[in-house]
Design a protein around this motif. Sequence first.
Motif, short mmCIF file in Angstrom:
data_model
loop_
_atom_site.label_atom_id
_atom_site.label_comp_id
_atom_site.label_asym_id
_atom_site.label_seq_id
_atom_site.Cartn_x
_atom_site.Cartn_y
_atom_site.Cartn_z
N ASP A 193 4.50 41.45 -15.09
CA ASP A 193 3.48 41.12 -14.09
C ASP A 193 2.97 42.42 -13.49
O ASP A 193 3.67 43.09 -12.75
CB ASP A 193 4.08 40.22 -13.01
CG ASP A 193 3.04 39.79 -12.00
OD1 ASP A 193 1.84 40.08 -12.19
OD2 ASP A 193 3.42 39.16 -11.01
N ASN A 194 1.74 42.76 -13.85
CA ASN A 194 1.15 43.98 -13.32
C ASN A 194 0.44 43.74 -11.99
O ASN A 194 -0.28 44.59 -11.51
CB ASN A 194 0.16 44.57 -14.34
CG ASN A 194 -1.01 43.65 -14.59
OD1 ASN A 194 -1.07 42.54 -14.06
ND2 ASN A 194 -1.95 44.08 -15.40
N GLY A 195 0.65 42.56 -11.42
CA GLY A 195 0.01 42.22 -10.16
C GLY A 195 -1.26 41.41 -10.33
O GLY A 195 -1.79 40.90 -9.36
N ILE A 233 -9.99 42.30 -5.31
CA ILE A 233 -10.63 43.37 -6.06
C ILE A 233 -12.12 43.05 -6.09
O ILE A 233 -12.52 41.98 -6.55
CB ILE A 233 -10.10 43.44 -7.51
CG1 ILE A 233 -8.60 43.72 -7.52
CG2 ILE A 233 -10.87 44.45 -8.33
CD1 ILE A 233 -7.96 43.56 -8.88
N GLU A 234 -12.93 43.95 -5.58
CA GLU A 234 -14.38 43.70 -5.58
C GLU A 234 -14.97 44.01 -6.95
O GLU A 234 -14.55 44.94 -7.63
CB GLU A 234 -15.07 44.55 -4.52
CG GLU A 234 -14.84 44.04 -3.12
CD GLU A 234 -15.78 44.68 -2.11
OE1 GLU A 234 -16.50 45.64 -2.45
OE2 GLU A 234 -15.79 44.19 -0.97
N GLY A 244 -7.35 41.52 -16.88
CA GLY A 244 -6.20 42.42 -16.80
C GLY A 244 -5.94 42.91 -15.39
O GLY A 244 -4.86 43.39 -15.08
N GLN A 245 -6.95 42.76 -14.52
CA GLN A 245 -6.81 43.21 -13.13
C GLN A 245 -6.62 42.05 -12.17
O GLN A 245 -5.97 42.20 -11.15
CB GLN A 245 -8.06 43.99 -12.72
CG GLN A 245 -8.31 45.22 -13.53
CD GLN A 245 -9.66 45.83 -13.17
OE1 GLN A 245 -10.17 45.63 -12.08
NE2 GLN A 245 -10.24 46.56 -14.09
N ILE A 248 -12.77 30.90 -10.87
CA ILE A 248 -12.71 30.83 -12.34
C ILE A 248 -11.55 31.68 -12.83
O ILE A 248 -11.35 32.81 -12.36
CB ILE A 248 -14.04 31.36 -12.94
CG1 ILE A 248 -15.21 30.53 -12.40
CG2 ILE A 248 -13.98 31.36 -14.46
CD1 ILE A 248 -16.57 31.14 -12.68
N GLU A 249 -10.80 31.13 -13.79
CA GLU A 249 -9.73 31.91 -14.40
C GLU A 249 -10.38 32.88 -15.39
O GLU A 249 -11.09 32.47 -16.30
CB GLU A 249 -8.73 31.01 -15.11
CG GLU A 249 -7.52 31.75 -15.58
CD GLU A 249 -6.43 30.84 -16.13
OE1 GLU A 249 -5.48 31.39 -16.70
OE2 GLU A 249 -6.53 29.62 -15.98
N ASN A 250 -10.16 34.17 -15.21
CA ASN A 250 -10.84 35.18 -16.01
C ASN A 250 -10.51 35.12 -17.49
O ASN A 250 -11.39 35.29 -18.33
CB ASN A 250 -10.53 36.58 -15.47
CG ASN A 250 -11.27 36.86 -14.20
OD1 ASN A 250 -12.44 36.55 -14.06
ND2 ASN A 250 -10.59 37.43 -13.22
N ALA A 251 -9.25 34.89 -17.83
CA ALA A 251 -8.84 34.93 -19.24
C ALA A 251 -9.45 33.80 -20.05
O ALA A 251 -9.83 33.99 -21.21
CB ALA A 251 -7.32 34.90 -19.35
#
Length: 153
Positions: free
Chosen positions: A31-33, A63-64, A81-82, A111-114
Amino acid sequence: MTQRKILLTALAILLYGMLTACAGAPLPPADNGASRAMAVPQDDGMLAQRLRQSLNDRGWSLIEYDADALNRNRGYGGLAGQAKYRLTLSSDRIGNCRGGTPSFLYNIAVIENATGHVDLALTGANCLDTTVTRFEAGLDRRELVVPTVGAGG
């Protein structure tokens, strides 16, 4: 063989089996956060600020992102990834409610990015406080909460 050698051999075999079992077990994903982060659009509007504050109060790392650049480049995979999710928002102030609170016409989505899956979508025209309350209730209903970092075992 002496009793002591038999006992030590049995203990060595037992420990070897335990270590082999641990080594073969799959590791949890790193988990990279990103799972605790939400990308939010660069927007200085009153509604955007209140939604960001609500997310921040709920423990999300924010994160903007530049919505126009993201749409042009379709960089959703890189953003994933972020941050696990991204907030999208379009809003227009349409007047004031009783007591002078601003009112907005809005479209909000999480929205889920992946995957691109829309986990929460809200559309409407409401007072600022009502809109934020609807957003928070939607997060709760969809169980969009910051995951806790589990202790490894």
